[in-house]
Design an enzyme around this catalytic site. Structure first.
Site, short mmCIF file in Angstrom:
data_model
loop_
_atom_site.label_atom_id
_atom_site.label_comp_id
_atom_site.label_asym_id
_atom_site.label_seq_id
_atom_site.Cartn_x
_atom_site.Cartn_y
_atom_site.Cartn_z
N THR A 49 0.84 -1.20 0.00
CA THR A 49 0.00 0.00 0.00
C THR A 49 0.88 1.26 0.00
OG1 THR A 49 -1.79 -1.10 1.14
CG2 THR A 49 -1.58 1.23 1.60
N ASP A 98 -8.44 -0.90 5.70
CA ASP A 98 -8.30 0.20 6.68
C ASP A 98 -7.99 1.54 5.99
OD1 ASP A 98 -5.68 -1.16 6.05
OD2 ASP A 98 -4.98 0.69 6.99
N1 ASP Z 1 -3.60 -2.03 4.72
C1 ASP Z 1 -3.92 -2.68 3.47
C2 ASP Z 1 -5.18 -3.49 3.63
O1 ASP Z 1 -5.28 -4.23 4.58
C3 ASP Z 1 -2.83 -3.55 2.93
C4 ASP Z 1 -1.42 -3.00 3.01
O2 ASP Z 1 -1.16 -2.01 3.66
O3 ASP Z 1 -0.53 -3.60 2.37
O4 ASP Z 1 -6.02 -3.42 2.79
#
Ligand code: ASP
Length: 285
Positions: A158, A189
């Site tokens: 992300t 999130d």
């Molecule tokens: N936080 C993101 C999610 O759970 C994934 C990530 O940060 O890689 O959708």
């Protein structure tokens, strides 16, 4: 208001796997390019909101990361992206959840900051984006499709950015393609105040397992503790220590109103880089 030394901090996720092998050099070059394009905006007087929008749009356009063009596929083989922005000065949050084929979800979040209904999902988000004339494009890269077919989660992460502008205003933006292989329409999130938050004293963008980030209300909790008087680094340490006790696997970038910042994680590594008036910090990954 006194002119502050602007700061821009960006991240490319807490999946340290992005840093293995040849990808390291590519990641460093990409982070440098993105700071080179977004940090001058702050020096020229752009707002923190404009700077985080520009930085996250660049991160979304780079297939090295799991957002925008490089997004992972959900378990039904579709890409659904989510993004949010928070203007700490105005204490306003906006975001979009599970949008398909939008080129830059962060631009939709940016536009929603001015609206009464500030978090839109799915078809409603797509309809509003079309009304705004935002560009749509095919986010399916051969690499992500291949990983999906092999049932591999992949190495990308992300993205997010936090900024302090010359007027001392803070903002945060975060964008994601999700965890990869999640149940269709699962909510990340990233378009919530757990994953992305800013107030007058602190801005945070989180990355890692979204469910845990929500369970710790990570970004908003760090900002609330800083607002209550805890030093930035102590607030981040406390949050991640608590998360570690519950085997939380996530990290965050945090920036305070005095320009102090940190990038910390309970995972092996977080991909990050910072720009201040003294120069760029790109860690030796
Ligand atoms: N936080 C993101 C999610 O759970 C994934 C990530 O940060 O890689 O959708």
């Amino acid at each position: 208001m006194p002119t502050k030394a602007p700061v821009l901090l960006i991240h490319g996720g807490a999946s340290g796997r992005l840093l293995r092998g040849r990808k390291r050099a590519e990641v460093s070059a990409s982070l440098t390019r993105i700071l080179n394009s977004a940090y001058p905006l702050l020096l020229e007087g752009a707002s923190a909101v404009e700077a985080v929008t520009a930085a996250v749009a660049e991160l979304e356009n780079d297939t090295l990361y799991n957002a925008g063009r490089g997004s992972k596929l959900q378990s039904d083989g579709r890409i659904r992206m989510s993004a949010s922005i928070m203007d700490g000065h105005r204490r306003r949050f906006a975001g979009c959840v599970n949008v398909e084929s939008l080129k830059n979800p962060v631009y939709l979040a940016r536009a929603l900051l001015k609206r009464p209904d500030r978090v839109l999902s799915g078809r409603g988000a797509a309809r509003f984006a079309r009304q705004l004339g935002l560009p749509f494009s095919n986010p399916y890269t051969p690499e992500q499709r291949h990983r999906y077919e092999l049932r591999r989660r992949g190495k990308t992460g992300t993205v997010g950015a936090v900024a302090l502008d010359r007027d001392g205003r803070l903002a945060a933006a975060t964008s994601t393609g999700g965890k990869g292989f999640e149940y269709p329409f699962r909510v990340s999130d990233s378009p919530t105040s757990a994953g992305n938050f800013a107030n007058a004293v602190c801005a945070v963008s989180a990355t890692g397992t979204g469910e845990q980030i929500v369970e710790f209300a990570a970004a908003s909790t760090v900002c609330a503790w800083v607002e209550a008087g805890l030093p930035l680094r102590s607030a981040v340490r406390r949050l991640l220590r608590n998360a570690g006790r519950f085997k939380g696997e996530f990290g965050l970038i945090a920036l305070g109103k005095d320009g102090d910042f940190t990038a910390s994680t309970t995972t092996k590594a977080i991909v990050w880089a910072a720009a201040t008036q003294k120069g760029f910090t790109i860690p030796e990954f």
